[in-house]
Design a protein around this motif. Structure first.
Motif, short mmCIF file in Angstrom:
data_model
loop_
_atom_site.label_atom_id
_atom_site.label_comp_id
_atom_site.label_asym_id
_atom_site.label_seq_id
_atom_site.Cartn_x
_atom_site.Cartn_y
_atom_site.Cartn_z
N ALA A 1 67.22 -13.30 -2.96
CA ALA A 1 66.97 -12.14 -3.83
C ALA A 1 67.47 -12.42 -5.25
N ASP B 1 69.90 -16.04 0.55
CA ASP B 1 70.34 -15.54 -0.75
C ASP B 1 69.24 -15.68 -1.80
N GLY C 1 62.95 -9.87 -6.01
CA GLY C 1 63.78 -8.94 -6.75
C GLY C 1 63.29 -8.65 -8.16
N GLY D 1 70.27 -7.27 -2.39
CA GLY D 1 70.49 -7.51 -0.98
C GLY D 1 69.23 -7.66 -0.17
N VAL D 2 68.06 -7.74 -0.82
CA VAL D 2 66.79 -7.81 -0.09
C VAL D 2 65.89 -8.88 -0.71
N SER D 3 65.42 -9.79 0.13
CA SER D 3 64.35 -10.69 -0.26
C SER D 3 63.11 -10.46 0.59
N ASP E 1 68.38 -10.51 3.05
CA ASP E 1 68.31 -11.45 1.94
C ASP E 1 68.35 -12.85 2.55
N PRO F 1 61.00 -16.06 -1.96
CA PRO F 1 61.05 -15.62 -0.58
C PRO F 1 59.91 -16.23 0.22
N TYR G 1 75.64 -11.99 -3.59
CA TYR G 1 74.29 -12.49 -3.38
C TYR G 1 73.99 -13.63 -4.36
N ARG H 1 67.39 -1.24 -2.87
CA ARG H 1 68.53 -2.08 -2.54
C ARG H 1 69.03 -1.75 -1.15
#
Length: 582
Positions: free
Chosen positions: A393, A391, A420, A398-400, A388, A89, A83, A426
């Motif tokens: 985050a 990319d 993040g 793995g998450v935005s 994400d 975001p 990531y 996650r």
């Protein structure tokens, strides 16, 4: 994720890492010892191994008939893991985008542009209650485990608390009901998968699944497998059936035999119903994930998806040689949701499709925005997906953003940014499509933990749980506080309330609490013993990486892999079970 504060002077030396095996890196050493600030959290215990990288094949437009009669597939490849990058975001709202070419039904050229590299093992697992009468004489409806698809039947509209099965006892003080020692092995072996019904607690060991009495821990049955489990379904259907993917044999040291075998497990009878595999040419496909939706077992891979009837093992669909898109994996439960990938590696297009579990017919379709390489299904009912985006985050979570979707129409209801540095949780959308942890959706809300921050005491950390409206994407208002030295992690919905695990400070035991869905008021349901031995073992099974199940007033904490024993002498467990006398 933020790091715990530094311990005071005279910290004990860290032990050496266990020996790696089966393609995994070694598990990290335990956290600080019991008895001083900074020991309340052990973020490095039972970490999932890193995933192998593969170069994917190139793809054109969607195929004409993705779920036609089964034919032989072509091999594909796994994109690399990671990531990189920072960024802010996007904000809500965002208009839905139509699927490319109208979804799955458009023919195009299929060009293979890359070779396949080695495939790594994966970790998964979870639980749903089966609908059967239990030892309290009551019937418990299905519930989901920590970090798996949450929000059973709550839809995306109704909010408010109450109506749950779990009640606060007169005395929440718990005792250890039973424990299962971590199996001895010279390598790192996946032990992912745990399930809880009214009659059995089942847990994967090394190349086996064992059913235990939920209260006493006595072994009721054992299902032997020829090789280690690779991934386990997070759901149990109404007949008490679930599924696993496993290796066909015990691999040599530091290697894998491929996760090619799919099996249905009857948790009530304690038996394996059938075993199936799908070939790509002359070789069996390695599947990265497995789920159960109603009476269908669905598996995903970079070669495409396949599905089987859970009772008979009959193939319902499998990859086709002319597919220009592929189902990377599925989310299960009452609905079946596919994460479908199209396009070349540098121009990936993702679609989130609700499909009929029996026929594979597409019910609804949502195209994820550009810049999304991977997506994970947080919940199928309500339908919530994590990604994400670009990319953004930047923290490895793995998450935005979270996407709340209408499962019937595919319409985007809300896009919820989750920076993040603000929120925990996650998701691994690379191979474990249902691989979200510490995130729960249900009752019209999305529940997220905040990142840890300084507490009131010296060296202490704490956090909160906040909620977002799934229709508007706006914060629901208020927050559930963990308490000084504690850290809250969402587990699952229980009626209109959220159940959460509260990781303890250095001198307390962990807790399970109910968070009212309307007021976010916290009620303690269980508190573990604070003895040194229990505390040290418990902090090695925290929800970031272990499996946490709670039902009927009992807490089950279990490891997702076994490894070579540490030289420190700290006792490690495959399973720790706690319960109150109330």
């Amino acid at each position: 994720m933020t790091q715990p504060p530094p311990p005071p002077p005279n910290q004990p030396p860290q032990p050496p890492s266990p020996q790696p095996g089966y393609g995994y890196p070694p598990p990290p050493p335990p956290g600080p010892g019991y008895g001083y600030p900074g020991a309340q959290h052990n973020p490095y215990a039972q970490q999932p191994p890193a995933y192998g990288a593969q170069q994917p094949a190139g793809y054109g437009a969607p195929p004409p008939h993705p779920y036609a009669q089964p034919t032989q597939p072509l091999p594909g490849g796994q994109p690399g893991y990671g990531y990189p990058g920072q960024g802010q975001p996007p904000t809500v709202p965002m208009q839905p985008q139509p699927g490319p070419g109208g979804g799955r039904n458009r023919a195009a050229l299929f060009i293979v542009v890359a070779a396949v590299a080695a495939i790594a093992l994966i970790v998964g697992g979870g639980v749903w209650y089966a609908r059967s009468s239990g030892d309290d004489g009551k019937t418990h409806g299905p519930v989901s485990s920590a970090g798996r698809t949450g929000g059973t039947g709550g839809g995306s509209g109704d909010t408010g608390g109450g109506g749950g099965k779990e009640k606060a006892p007169d005395d929440p003080a718990a005792r250890m009901l039973f424990d299962v020692p971590l199996p001895r092995t010279d390598d790192t072996v996946v032990t992912s998968g745990s399930w809880l019904t009214d009659t059995v607690y089942a847990k994967s060991g090394i190349a086996e699944i064992v059913g235990y009495d939920p209260a006493e821990g006595t072994e009721r049955w054992t299902v032997k497998l020829p090789g280690p489990v690779c991934s386990a379904a997070a759901h149990v259907n109404k007949d008490g059936l679930t599924a696993v993917v496993f290796q066909p044999r015990m691999p040599a040291k530091n290697s894998t035999a491929g996760c090619s075998q799919v099996a249905a497990i009857d948790l009530g009878a304690g038996k394996k119903l059938w075993t199936k595999s799908i070939n790509s040419g002359d070789f069996p496909i390695t599947f990265q994930n497995v789920t159960v939706a109603q009476n269908t077992v669905a598996v995903g891979s970079t070669d495409g998806g396949a599905a089987f009837d859970i009772g008979s093992g009959k193939v319902l669909w499998q990859p086709k040689p002319d597919d220009t898109c592929y189902d990377a994996g599925y989310g299960g439960g009452d609905r079946l949701v596919a994460v479908r990938k199209c396009g070349s590696y540098d121009n990936r297009k993702l679609q989130i499709q609700t499909i009929d579990p029996k026929s594979g017919k597409v019910i609804s379709d949502y195209a994820m925005p550009d810049g999304v390489e991977y997506a994970a299904v947080v919940s199928t009912d309500p339908l919530v997906v994590a990604a994400d985006v670009g990319d953004a985050a930047g923290d490895g979570s793995g998450v935005s953003d979270y996407f709340s979707l209408d499962a019937g129409t595919g319409k985007l209801l809300a896009r919820i940014p989750a920076p993040g540095d603000t929120y925990g949780g996650r998701c691994d959308g690379i191979s474990r499509i249902e691989g979200c942890k510490q995130v729960v959706a249900g009752g019209g809300r999305l529940y997220l933990p905040t990142e840890e921050h300084d507490g009131k005491g010296e060296y202490t950390k704490t956090n909160e749980i906040v909620a977002f409206d799934l229709r508007t994407g706006k914060p629901a208002g208020g927050r559930a506080e963990a308490g000084d030295g504690y850290t809250l992690s969402p587990l699952r919905m229980d009626g209109g309330s959220l159940l959460a695990y509260n990781a303890p400070p250095y001198n307390k035991g962990g807790q399970v609490v109910a968070v009212d869905g309307g007021t976010l008021k916290v009620t303690k349901l269980l508190e573990n013993p604070a003895t040194r031995e229990v505390h040290e073992a418990e902090t090695g099974l925290l929800p970031e990486y272990a499996e946490i199940l709670f039902g009927k007033g009992r807490l089950y904490m279990s490891a997702v892999f076994a490894h070579k024993p540490s030289s420190v002498g700290t006792k490690e467990y495959l399973v720790m079970a706690f319960g109150t006398d109330g």
